[in-house]
Design a protein around this motif. Structure first.
Motif, mmCIF file in Angstrom:
data_model
loop_
_atom_site.group_PDB
_atom_site.id
_atom_site.type_symbol
_atom_site.label_atom_id
_atom_site.label_comp_id
_atom_site.label_asym_id
_atom_site.label_seq_id
_atom_site.Cartn_x
_atom_site.Cartn_y
_atom_site.Cartn_z
ATOM 1 N N THR A 4 -6.284 -8.108 -15.382
ATOM 2 C CA THR A 4 -5.099 -8.021 -16.230
ATOM 3 C C THR A 4 -4.268 -6.781 -15.912
ATOM 4 O O THR A 4 -3.039 -6.861 -15.800
ATOM 5 C CB THR A 4 -5.508 -8.018 -17.723
ATOM 6 O OG1 THR A 4 -6.322 -9.163 -17.963
ATOM 7 C CG2 THR A 4 -4.295 -8.050 -18.629
ATOM 8 N N GLN A 5 -4.921 -5.625 -15.770
ATOM 9 C CA GLN A 5 -4.212 -4.379 -15.467
ATOM 10 C C GLN A 5 -3.473 -4.477 -14.141
ATOM 11 O O GLN A 5 -2.331 -4.060 -14.024
ATOM 12 C CB GLN A 5 -5.204 -3.206 -15.372
ATOM 13 C CG GLN A 5 -5.477 -2.492 -16.660
ATOM 14 C CD GLN A 5 -6.508 -1.410 -16.443
ATOM 15 O OE1 GLN A 5 -7.678 -1.618 -16.679
ATOM 16 N NE2 GLN A 5 -6.071 -0.262 -15.977
ATOM 17 N N LEU A 6 -4.157 -5.007 -13.130
ATOM 18 C CA LEU A 6 -3.553 -5.141 -11.808
ATOM 19 C C LEU A 6 -2.357 -6.087 -11.862
ATOM 20 O O LEU A 6 -1.297 -5.787 -11.302
ATOM 21 C CB LEU A 6 -4.588 -5.624 -10.788
ATOM 22 C CG LEU A 6 -4.074 -5.918 -9.385
ATOM 23 C CD1 LEU A 6 -3.402 -4.694 -8.763
ATOM 24 C CD2 LEU A 6 -5.234 -6.403 -8.501
ATOM 25 N N ALA A 7 -2.512 -7.217 -12.556
ATOM 26 C CA ALA A 7 -1.411 -8.179 -12.668
ATOM 27 C C ALA A 7 -0.206 -7.529 -13.341
ATOM 28 O O ALA A 7 0.935 -7.680 -12.880
ATOM 29 C CB ALA A 7 -1.871 -9.408 -13.449
ATOM 30 N N LYS A 8 -0.445 -6.777 -14.411
ATOM 31 C CA LYS A 8 0.645 -6.102 -15.115
ATOM 32 C C LYS A 8 1.289 -5.048 -14.218
ATOM 33 O O LYS A 8 2.514 -4.922 -14.179
ATOM 34 C CB LYS A 8 0.137 -5.466 -16.410
ATOM 35 C CG LYS A 8 1.244 -4.775 -17.205
ATOM 36 C CD LYS A 8 0.761 -4.306 -18.543
ATOM 37 C CE LYS A 8 1.772 -3.564 -19.372
ATOM 38 N NZ LYS A 8 3.112 -3.381 -18.914
ATOM 39 N N TYR A 9 0.475 -4.298 -13.484
ATOM 40 C CA TYR A 9 0.999 -3.268 -12.588
ATOM 41 C C TYR A 9 1.958 -3.889 -11.567
ATOM 42 O O TYR A 9 3.036 -3.358 -11.310
ATOM 43 C CB TYR A 9 -0.162 -2.568 -11.879
ATOM 44 C CG TYR A 9 0.251 -1.384 -11.043
ATOM 45 C CD1 TYR A 9 0.342 -0.112 -11.604
ATOM 46 C CD2 TYR A 9 0.550 -1.523 -9.689
ATOM 47 C CE1 TYR A 9 0.721 0.985 -10.846
ATOM 48 C CE2 TYR A 9 0.931 -0.433 -8.923
ATOM 49 C CZ TYR A 9 1.008 0.815 -9.506
ATOM 50 O OH TYR A 9 1.392 1.891 -8.742
ATOM 51 N N ILE A 10 1.564 -5.014 -10.998
ATOM 52 C CA ILE A 10 2.399 -5.681 -9.987
ATOM 53 C C ILE A 10 3.664 -6.238 -10.623
ATOM 54 O O ILE A 10 4.777 -6.003 -10.138
ATOM 55 C CB ILE A 10 1.602 -6.794 -9.268
ATOM 56 C CG1 ILE A 10 0.460 -6.178 -8.439
ATOM 57 C CG2 ILE A 10 2.525 -7.639 -8.382
ATOM 58 C CD1 ILE A 10 -0.559 -7.180 -7.914
ATOM 59 N N VAL A 23 -2.477 -15.938 -6.146
ATOM 60 C CA VAL A 23 -2.954 -15.876 -4.758
ATOM 61 C C VAL A 23 -3.296 -14.435 -4.391
ATOM 62 O O VAL A 23 -4.358 -14.153 -3.813
ATOM 63 C CB VAL A 23 -1.907 -16.459 -3.779
ATOM 64 C CG1 VAL A 23 -2.275 -16.156 -2.330
ATOM 65 C CG2 VAL A 23 -1.756 -17.960 -3.993
ATOM 66 N N ILE A 24 -2.413 -13.510 -4.738
ATOM 67 C CA ILE A 24 -2.660 -12.090 -4.447
ATOM 68 C C ILE A 24 -3.925 -11.625 -5.147
ATOM 69 O O ILE A 24 -4.822 -11.035 -4.524
ATOM 70 C CB ILE A 24 -1.446 -11.228 -4.871
ATOM 71 C CG1 ILE A 24 -0.257 -11.515 -3.954
ATOM 72 C CG2 ILE A 24 -1.801 -9.736 -4.849
ATOM 73 C CD1 ILE A 24 1.063 -10.964 -4.462
ATOM 74 N N LEU A 25 -4.022 -11.901 -6.449
ATOM 75 C CA LEU A 25 -5.191 -11.446 -7.219
ATOM 76 C C LEU A 25 -6.496 -12.027 -6.676
ATOM 77 O O LEU A 25 -7.539 -11.361 -6.737
ATOM 78 C CB LEU A 25 -5.026 -11.817 -8.694
ATOM 79 C CG LEU A 25 -3.868 -11.146 -9.440
ATOM 80 C CD1 LEU A 25 -3.774 -11.665 -10.872
ATOM 81 C CD2 LEU A 25 -3.994 -9.635 -9.421
ATOM 82 N N SER A 26 -6.437 -13.236 -6.127
ATOM 83 C CA SER A 26 -7.660 -13.874 -5.613
ATOM 84 C C SER A 26 -8.251 -13.124 -4.418
ATOM 85 O O SER A 26 -9.419 -13.313 -4.084
ATOM 86 C CB SER A 26 -7.384 -15.334 -5.229
ATOM 87 O OG SER A 26 -6.619 -15.408 -4.030
ATOM 88 N N ASP A 110 -7.030 -6.670 6.190
ATOM 89 C CA ASP A 110 -6.539 -7.888 6.841
ATOM 90 C C ASP A 110 -5.868 -8.822 5.839
ATOM 91 O O ASP A 110 -4.812 -9.397 6.122
ATOM 92 C CB ASP A 110 -7.668 -8.616 7.565
ATOM 93 C CG ASP A 110 -8.172 -7.860 8.780
ATOM 94 O OD1 ASP A 110 -7.488 -6.906 9.240
ATOM 95 O OD2 ASP A 110 -9.266 -8.197 9.276
ATOM 96 N N ASP A 111 -6.482 -8.992 4.669
ATOM 97 C CA ASP A 111 -5.893 -9.836 3.626
ATOM 98 C C ASP A 111 -4.583 -9.244 3.127
ATOM 99 O O ASP A 111 -3.610 -9.959 2.901
ATOM 100 C CB ASP A 111 -6.857 -9.993 2.448
ATOM 101 C CG ASP A 111 -8.082 -10.822 2.793
ATOM 102 O OD1 ASP A 111 -8.156 -11.373 3.911
ATOM 103 O OD2 ASP A 111 -8.987 -10.912 1.938
ATOM 104 N N PHE A 112 -4.570 -7.928 2.942
ATOM 105 C CA PHE A 112 -3.373 -7.232 2.473
ATOM 106 C C PHE A 112 -2.193 -7.522 3.402
ATOM 107 O O PHE A 112 -1.114 -7.916 2.956
ATOM 108 C CB PHE A 112 -3.665 -5.725 2.422
ATOM 109 C CG PHE A 112 -2.548 -4.899 1.856
ATOM 110 C CD1 PHE A 112 -2.529 -4.569 0.521
ATOM 111 C CD2 PHE A 112 -1.515 -4.439 2.673
ATOM 112 C CE1 PHE A 112 -1.501 -3.796 -0.015
ATOM 113 C CE2 PHE A 112 -0.483 -3.672 2.152
ATOM 114 C CZ PHE A 112 -0.481 -3.352 0.802
ATOM 115 N N VAL A 118 3.329 -13.689 4.029
ATOM 116 C CA VAL A 118 3.560 -14.984 3.372
ATOM 117 C C VAL A 118 4.136 -14.898 1.964
ATOM 118 O O VAL A 118 4.615 -15.898 1.440
ATOM 119 C CB VAL A 118 2.267 -15.844 3.352
ATOM 120 C CG1 VAL A 118 1.833 -16.185 4.777
ATOM 121 C CG2 VAL A 118 1.152 -15.159 2.594
ATOM 122 N N ILE A 119 4.101 -13.710 1.353
ATOM 123 C CA ILE A 119 4.631 -13.565 -0.014
ATOM 124 C C ILE A 119 5.661 -12.434 -0.025
ATOM 125 O O ILE A 119 5.299 -11.256 -0.038
ATOM 126 C CB ILE A 119 3.494 -13.307 -1.034
ATOM 127 C CG1 ILE A 119 2.501 -14.476 -1.013
ATOM 128 C CG2 ILE A 119 4.080 -13.108 -2.444
ATOM 129 C CD1 ILE A 119 1.313 -14.325 -1.956
#
Length: 190
Positions: A4-10, A23-26, A110-112, A118-119
């Motif tokens: 939740t914190q990360l999602a809000k930060y973004i 997708v990012i959070l996953s 690598d994921d980053f 793509v986003i």
């Protein structure tokens, strides 16, 4: 809940579709560190970007004489990595340790970088992060070049009072590049 914190930060920094955010959070994985635990290996490249959910990270390097020099702290709601190594792939030259029990979310390098391709909102978010890091690093360097210890301490109290409240005098002094005794004298005067 941990995300939740990360999602809000973004989402506080960029407009992003919920499905893209998911997708990012996953790609982020949880990691809990004990106090004083080191999370990187000198000589290897930085392979993770961290988000601090709870706790504090300290990024520091060693001088030739073995003395430690604190470059930065990362408290809650902050991203942290050794950016020079993360970007260039060069070996790490600094340590990152947990100051206290610290709950992190991390994304592999690598994921980053794949997500940047793509986003578009993730690329915009990263640009904001890089700009913020550049401004902070430049201000810190400028303060060392132009201010005395008392001025640096007053600036720290103004801009980051939680450093003084949460960290030991030894760590605050190291961050300001002064002795703990000098810090004690400054505290008694201010």
């Amino acid at each position: 809940m941990m995300y939740t914190q990360l999602a809000k930060y973004i989402t506080d920094r960029v407009a992003i579709a919920d499905e893209q955010l998911q997708v990012i959070l996953s790609h982020f994985k949880p990691l809990t560190l004990k106090k004083n635990e080191v999370i990187n290996i000198i000589g290897q490249p930085a392979r993770r970007m961290y988000f601090v959910n709870k706790g504090c990270l300290r990024v520091y390097f060693l001088k030739v004489d073995g003395g430690e020099v604190t470059r930065r702290f990362a408290f809650e709601n902050t991203f942290s990595t050794s950016l020079t190594s993360f970007i260039s792939g060069e070996p790490l030259t600094e340590f990152t340790t947990a100051i206290e029990t610290t709950e992190l979310l991390y994304i592999p390098r690598d994921d980053f970088y794949r997500l940047l391709d793509v986003i578009p909102a993730w690329e915009k978010f990263y640009r904001h992060y890089l700009e913020f890091a550049y401004v902070n690093n430049t201000k810190r360097l400028q303060s060392f070049a132009t201010q005395d210890a008392a001025e640096r301490y007053k600036l720290l109290l103004k801009e980051n009072p939680h450093y003084v409240l949460r960290l030991s005098n030894k760590l605050v002094a190291n961050y300001l590049h002064i002795s703990p005794e000098a810090l004690s004298r400054l505290k008694s005067k201010i």
